[in-house]
Design an enzyme around this catalytic site. Structure first.
Site, PDB file in Angstrom:
ATOM      1  N   HIS A  68      -4.065   5.249 -10.783  1.00  0.00           N
ATOM      2  CA  HIS A  68      -4.791   6.220  -9.949  1.00  0.00           C
ATOM      3  C   HIS A  68      -4.400   7.666 -10.268  1.00  0.00           C
ATOM      4  O   HIS A  68      -4.719   8.581  -9.514  1.00  0.00           O
ATOM      5  CB  HIS A  68      -4.558   5.937  -8.457  1.00  0.00           C
ATOM      6  CG  HIS A  68      -5.205   4.661  -7.992  1.00  0.00           C
ATOM      7  ND1 HIS A  68      -4.874   4.056  -6.806  1.00  0.00           N
ATOM      8  CD2 HIS A  68      -6.128   3.860  -8.577  1.00  0.00           C
ATOM      9  CE1 HIS A  68      -5.596   2.946  -6.665  1.00  0.00           C
ATOM     10  NE2 HIS A  68      -6.348   2.805  -7.712  1.00  0.00           N
ATOM     11  N   CYS A  92      -7.318  27.635 -17.159  1.00  0.00           N
ATOM     12  CA  CYS A  92      -7.047  26.350 -17.824  1.00  0.00           C
ATOM     13  C   CYS A  92      -6.296  26.604 -19.129  1.00  0.00           C
ATOM     14  O   CYS A  92      -6.712  27.459 -19.916  1.00  0.00           O
ATOM     15  CB  CYS A  92      -8.355  25.632 -18.124  1.00  0.00           C
ATOM     16  SG  CYS A  92      -8.125  24.197 -19.166  1.00  0.00           S
ATOM     17  N   GLY A 121       4.130  -3.421  -1.378  1.00  0.00           N
ATOM     18  CA  GLY A 121       3.757  -2.240  -0.608  1.00  0.00           C
ATOM     19  C   GLY A 121       2.314  -1.809  -0.726  1.00  0.00           C
ATOM     20  O   GLY A 121       2.006  -0.623  -0.745  1.00  0.00           O
TER      21      GLY A 121
HETATM   22  N1  APR Z   1       8.026  -1.490   3.089  1.00  0.00           N
HETATM   23  C1  APR Z   1       7.062  -2.338   2.600  1.00  0.00           C
HETATM   24  N2  APR Z   1       5.728  -2.184   2.833  1.00  0.00           N
HETATM   25  C2  APR Z   1       5.363  -1.134   3.589  1.00  0.00           C
HETATM   26  C3  APR Z   1       6.301  -0.217   4.151  1.00  0.00           C
HETATM   27  C4  APR Z   1       7.688  -0.435   3.863  1.00  0.00           C
HETATM   28  N3  APR Z   1       8.628   0.363   4.334  1.00  0.00           N
HETATM   29  N4  APR Z   1       5.617   0.714   4.880  1.00  0.00           N
HETATM   30  C5  APR Z   1       4.300   0.381   4.793  1.00  0.00           C
HETATM   31  N5  APR Z   1       4.157  -0.731   4.041  1.00  0.00           N
HETATM   32  C6  APR Z   1       2.914  -1.412   3.679  1.00  0.00           C
HETATM   33  C7  APR Z   1       1.887  -1.435   4.794  1.00  0.00           C
HETATM   34  O1  APR Z   1       2.072  -2.570   5.610  1.00  0.00           O
HETATM   35  C8  APR Z   1       0.565  -1.480   4.025  1.00  0.00           C
HETATM   36  O2  APR Z   1       0.155  -2.824   3.818  1.00  0.00           O
HETATM   37  O3  APR Z   1       2.319  -0.687   2.631  1.00  0.00           O
HETATM   38  C9  APR Z   1       0.902  -0.847   2.661  1.00  0.00           C
HETATM   39  C10 APR Z   1       0.275   0.524   2.441  1.00  0.00           C
HETATM   40  O4  APR Z   1      -1.110   0.343   2.409  1.00  0.00           O
HETATM   41  P1  APR Z   1      -2.084   1.596   2.161  1.00  0.00           P
HETATM   42  O5  APR Z   1      -1.695   2.705   3.034  1.00  0.00           O
HETATM   43  O6  APR Z   1      -3.467   1.050   2.257  1.00  0.00           O
HETATM   44  O7  APR Z   1      -1.748   2.054   0.662  1.00  0.00           O
HETATM   45  P2  APR Z   1      -2.191   1.390  -0.723  1.00  0.00           P
HETATM   46  O8  APR Z   1      -2.416  -0.072  -0.581  1.00  0.00           O
HETATM   47  O9  APR Z   1      -1.239   1.836  -1.747  1.00  0.00           O
HETATM   48  O10 APR Z   1      -3.610   2.128  -0.963  1.00  0.00           O
HETATM   49  C11 APR Z   1      -4.306   1.842  -2.146  1.00  0.00           C
HETATM   50  O11 APR Z   1      -5.969   3.460  -1.607  1.00  0.00           O
HETATM   51  O12 APR Z   1      -6.303   5.427  -0.592  1.00  0.00           O
HETATM   52  C12 APR Z   1      -6.301   4.821  -1.804  1.00  0.00           C
HETATM   53  O13 APR Z   1      -5.853   5.717  -3.970  1.00  0.00           O
HETATM   54  C13 APR Z   1      -5.259   5.422  -2.735  1.00  0.00           C
HETATM   55  O14 APR Z   1      -3.692   4.282  -4.182  1.00  0.00           O
HETATM   56  C14 APR Z   1      -4.244   4.293  -2.895  1.00  0.00           C
HETATM   57  C15 APR Z   1      -5.076   3.057  -2.619  1.00  0.00           C
END
Ligand code: APR
Length: 245
Positions: free
Chosen positions: A113, A140, A180
């Site tokens: 990403h 740029c 995560g």
């Molecule tokens: N330890 C383990 N897991 C965790 C912790 C922690 N301390 N804190 C939060 N989480 C978990 C949450 O339970 C959740 O399932 O991390 C996850 C985060 O999910 P999102 O916020 O949806 O993030 P992500 O899955 O990385 O998002 C994917 O979405 O918005 C776009 O481009 C952006 O790369 C991102 C993509």
């Protein structure tokens, strides 16, 4: 005997305990910002400074945070594992790199990403290391035009980076770990399905709570990344985790 490669998908949850917000948890980035305002090409066309401000503040925050025990455990795995360790990260922070900077065999890292610490010319697509703020006044480095620089981030509606390499890795891994991530965003959320379709690799989800794709994993471990990831890495390094032949 073919080296056994490990492929690890990481998301915002692995950096949460370093002090970086996730996206969809309570108080997460998408609770305080609208995707339509800061994370689409249309948003950048409509109001580039609103987009720059969003990524400038996230970029400057990186100097106030450090890799945590989960990042360090993955760096340790890569340094000690006889095969290759690939990290496909959805994260745009630089904590994986910083955790592995003093190891002799760092993980192979793919920022699918994009990266906060890079910027690119919207015309030539040339990518530059970038540390400071960006604005519509930033000339740029390749064409000297103002207003051409954009964050090197994959926005909604854009194709993620390194997809060809990622497809190959998913078809050849012996262990697939997901750490995560909530499993809401494709194509990353579909990787476990591809691994299950093309290999008999063991698959494991390590997360604070069950993700959208939980049912597809052989093994699920829930808790804080800084606790569950180092423990699981030690299990791998002491031969307690079944990998495919
Ligand atoms: N330890 C383990 N897991 C965790 C912790 C922690 N301390 N804190 C939060 N989480 C978990 C949450 O339970 C959740 O399932 O991390 C996850 C985060 O999910 P999102 O916020 O949806 O993030 P992500 O899955 O990385 O998002 C994917 O979405 O918005 C776009 O481009 C952006 O790369 C991102 C993509």
């Amino acid at each position: 005997m073919k080296d056994k490669n490990i492929v690890i998908l990481t998301g915002a949850g692995i950096s949460a305990e370093s002090g970086l917000s996730t996206f969809r948890d309570n108080g997460g980035l998408w609770c305080n910002h609208r995707i339509e305002d800061v994370a689409t090409p249309q948003a950048f066309f409509r109001n580039p400074m609103l987009v720059h401000d969003f990524y400038n503040s996230r970029r400057s925050q990186l100097k106030d945070v450090e890799p945590n025990a989960a990042h360090q455990a993955l760096a340790k795995l890569a340094a000690k594992w006889q095969g290759k360790v690939y990290i496909i990260t959805q994260n745009v922070d630089d904590l994986h790199e910083r955790a592995a900077k003093n190891t002799n065999k760092p993980p192979i890292l793919l920022h699918m990403h994009g990266e906060l610490k890079k910027a690119r010319c919207a015309e030539s697509e040339k990518v530059f290391e970038w540390d400071g703020d960006l604005s519509t006044e930033t000339p740029c480095p390749c064409c000297d035009k103002k207003g051409n620089m954009r964050p090197h981030i994959v926005w909604f509606g854009e194709i993620p980076l390194y997809m060809e390499a990622i497809q190959l890795l998913l078809k050849e891994c012996s262990l697939f770990m997901s750490i995560g991530t909530s499993g809401n965003v494709y194509p990353a959320a579909g990787f476990v399905h591809e691994v299950r379709s093309f290999t008999d690799a063991h698959t494991v989800e390590l997360n604070k709570e069950p993700s959208q794709g939980k049912s597809l994993f052989h093994e699920k471990i829930y808790g804080n990344a800084t606790e569950i990831v180092p423990a699981y890495i030690d299990k791998i390094l002491t031969g307690q985790v079944k990998l495919t032949a």
